[in-house]
Design a protein around this motif. Structure first.
Motif, PDB file in Angstrom:
ATOM      1  N   CYS A  13      67.882  -7.199 -13.056  1.00 27.49           N
ATOM      2  CA  CYS A  13      66.882  -7.209 -11.985  1.00 27.49           C
ATOM      3  C   CYS A  13      67.555  -7.213 -10.610  1.00 27.49           C
ATOM      4  CB  CYS A  13      65.969  -8.413 -12.116  1.00 27.49           C
ATOM      5  SG  CYS A  13      64.901  -8.380 -13.571  1.00 27.49           S
ATOM      6  N   ARG A  54      59.546  -6.771 -14.903  1.00 30.95           N
ATOM      7  CA  ARG A  54      58.823  -6.108 -13.810  1.00 30.95           C
ATOM      8  C   ARG A  54      58.387  -7.122 -12.744  1.00 30.95           C
ATOM      9  NH1 ARG A  54      55.468  -3.529 -16.732  1.00 30.95           N
ATOM     10  NH2 ARG A  54      53.730  -4.982 -16.581  1.00 30.95           N
ATOM     11  N   VAL A  55      57.884  -8.276 -13.188  1.00 33.82           N
ATOM     12  CA  VAL A  55      57.455  -9.323 -12.261  1.00 33.82           C
ATOM     13  C   VAL A  55      58.652  -9.827 -11.448  1.00 33.82           C
ATOM     14  CG1 VAL A  55      56.611 -11.711 -12.151  1.00 33.82           C
ATOM     15  CG2 VAL A  55      55.413 -10.026 -13.554  1.00 33.82           C
ATOM     16  N   GLU A  58      59.698  -7.375  -8.767  1.00 34.39           N
ATOM     17  CA  GLU A  58      58.779  -7.433  -7.624  1.00 34.39           C
ATOM     18  C   GLU A  58      59.024  -8.673  -6.773  1.00 34.39           C
ATOM     19  OE1 GLU A  58      56.872  -5.044  -6.403  1.00 34.39           O
ATOM     20  OE2 GLU A  58      57.780  -3.880  -8.015  1.00 34.39           O
ATOM     21  N   GLU A  59      59.315  -9.804  -7.408  1.00 32.67           N
ATOM     22  CA  GLU A  59      59.644 -11.023  -6.656  1.00 32.67           C
ATOM     23  C   GLU A  59      60.881 -10.807  -5.791  1.00 32.67           C
ATOM     24  OE1 GLU A  59      60.274 -13.997  -9.651  1.00 32.67           O
ATOM     25  OE2 GLU A  59      58.138 -14.393  -9.920  1.00 32.67           O
ATOM     26  N   ARG A  61      62.156  -7.950  -4.749  1.00 32.04           N
ATOM     27  CA  ARG A  61      61.870  -6.973  -3.689  1.00 32.04           C
ATOM     28  C   ARG A  61      61.143  -7.627  -2.524  1.00 32.04           C
ATOM     29  NH1 ARG A  61      59.972  -1.778  -7.195  1.00 32.04           N
ATOM     30  NH2 ARG A  61      62.032  -0.840  -7.411  1.00 32.04           N
ATOM     31  N   LYS A  62      60.151  -8.442  -2.854  1.00 26.44           N
ATOM     32  CA  LYS A  62      59.381  -9.139  -1.821  1.00 26.44           C
ATOM     33  C   LYS A  62      60.289 -10.055  -1.014  1.00 26.44           C
ATOM     34  CE  LYS A  62      55.575 -10.850   0.093  1.00 26.44           C
ATOM     35  NZ  LYS A  62      55.668 -10.668   1.499  1.00 26.44           N
TER      36      LYS A  62
END
Length: 128
Positions: A13, A54-55, A58-59, A61-62
């Motif tokens: 990730c 995937r979650v 996204e964490e 990236r945010k």
């Protein structure tokens, strides 16, 4: 309760967010030395389809976006430093002071209206 990621999944990730390339992230996180490119691509794609992976992506990236964007507090500190720095030209210091005042909401525009506003009204009685 959701299962945690393995160390390799977490590394995948992190590398995926860093590189933007799933195959490269897979190579860096897993032992893929003897794998064909197609196999690496396939395994990386399947990994990205997993909900917990995937979650996490996204964490990450945010978080990266949040850290990359200057906060209002940081911007106010920047303007303050410019204003107080003797080496900065006066016109630039004044501009920074103006921007800081706008940012803090020091400037407000008050509009007051008194009087009659003309309005055209057409009244139709009956049918033609």
């Amino acid at each position: 309760m959701a299962k945690k990621l393995t160390q390799k999944q977490e590394k995948f990730c992190l590398e995926y967010v860093k590189t933007g390339n799933a195959s490269e992230a897979y190579r860096r996180a897993y032992n893929a030395k003897n794998m064909k490119d197609e196999t690496i691509w396939s395994k990386a794609s399947m990994l990205l389809e997993r909900d917990k992976v995937r979650v996490r992506v996204e964490e990450l990236r945010k978080k990266a976006e949040d850290e990359a964007i200057m906060s209002v507090q940081e911007l106010m500190q920047f303007y303050t430093e410019v204003i107080r720095h003797d080496g900065v030209e006066m016109k630039d210091r004044l501009k920074a002071a103006d921007q800081l005042s706008k940012l803090r909401g020091d400037y407000t525009q008050k509009i007051e209206h008194k009087g009659i506003v003309p309005v055209d009204v057409e009244i139709v009685i009956g049918k033609d």
